[in-house]
Design a protein around this motif. Sequence first.
Motif, mmCIF file in Angstrom:
data_model
loop_
_atom_site.group_PDB
_atom_site.id
_atom_site.type_symbol
_atom_site.label_atom_id
_atom_site.label_comp_id
_atom_site.label_asym_id
_atom_site.label_seq_id
_atom_site.Cartn_x
_atom_site.Cartn_y
_atom_site.Cartn_z
ATOM 1 N N ILE A 46 0.839 -1.190 0.000
ATOM 2 C CA ILE A 46 0.000 0.000 0.000
ATOM 3 C C ILE A 46 0.873 1.238 0.000
ATOM 4 O O ILE A 46 0.781 2.073 -0.888
ATOM 5 C CB ILE A 46 -0.964 -0.003 1.202
ATOM 6 N N THR A 47 1.725 1.380 0.985
ATOM 7 C CA THR A 47 2.575 2.563 1.070
ATOM 8 C C THR A 47 3.750 2.288 1.988
ATOM 9 O O THR A 47 3.686 1.399 2.833
ATOM 10 C CB THR A 47 1.787 3.799 1.556
ATOM 11 N N LYS A 48 4.801 3.034 1.817
ATOM 12 C CA LYS A 48 5.944 3.016 2.720
ATOM 13 C C LYS A 48 6.068 4.425 3.269
ATOM 14 O O LYS A 48 6.080 5.394 2.517
ATOM 15 C CB LYS A 48 7.225 2.633 1.968
ATOM 16 N N THR A 49 6.131 4.541 4.587
ATOM 17 C CA THR A 49 6.144 5.866 5.190
ATOM 18 C C THR A 49 7.492 6.189 5.820
ATOM 19 O O THR A 49 8.211 5.307 6.273
ATOM 20 C CB THR A 49 5.058 6.001 6.270
ATOM 21 N N VAL A 50 7.828 7.445 5.805
ATOM 22 C CA VAL A 50 9.002 7.971 6.484
ATOM 23 C C VAL A 50 8.526 8.825 7.664
ATOM 24 O O VAL A 50 9.088 8.782 8.735
ATOM 25 C CB VAL A 50 9.869 8.808 5.513
ATOM 26 N N GLU A 51 7.467 9.571 7.421
ATOM 27 C CA GLU A 51 6.878 10.441 8.433
ATOM 28 C C GLU A 51 6.017 9.620 9.392
ATOM 29 O O GLU A 51 5.556 8.535 9.041
ATOM 30 C CB GLU A 51 5.991 11.494 7.749
#
Length: 112
Positions: free
Chosen positions: A27-32
């Motif tokens: 779905i997504t990879k987050t840094v924040e």
Amino acid sequence: MKIFKFTQEMANQINNYQSMNSFYTKITKTVEPTNIGLIYIEPGGVVGMHDAPVPQLFIVIQGEGWVCGEDKEKEMIKTGDGILWQKGEAHESGSNSGLTALVIQSEQINLA
């Protein structure tokens, strides 16, 4: 508002670990920092018009309903559909029959 598909047809087969008949969709990879939650809209329910405080990804995991922007033009959504609203984008969602959605909120959402 942008609509994505998160159904099995869009997933990749898992071939590692002696896996069989298994599929994965990133779905997504987050840094924040990221908030992940569920929203339940009962039959006839509405989440009223509001601005997204940060980018929001709304993925229907059960049921069906609708979403709209400031123009109030309803887009029908169902299990496997994902809607991405950008920060500040006004939107509303609801369902005649009920739905459950996974909600991901983060300053940065990078969809695969």
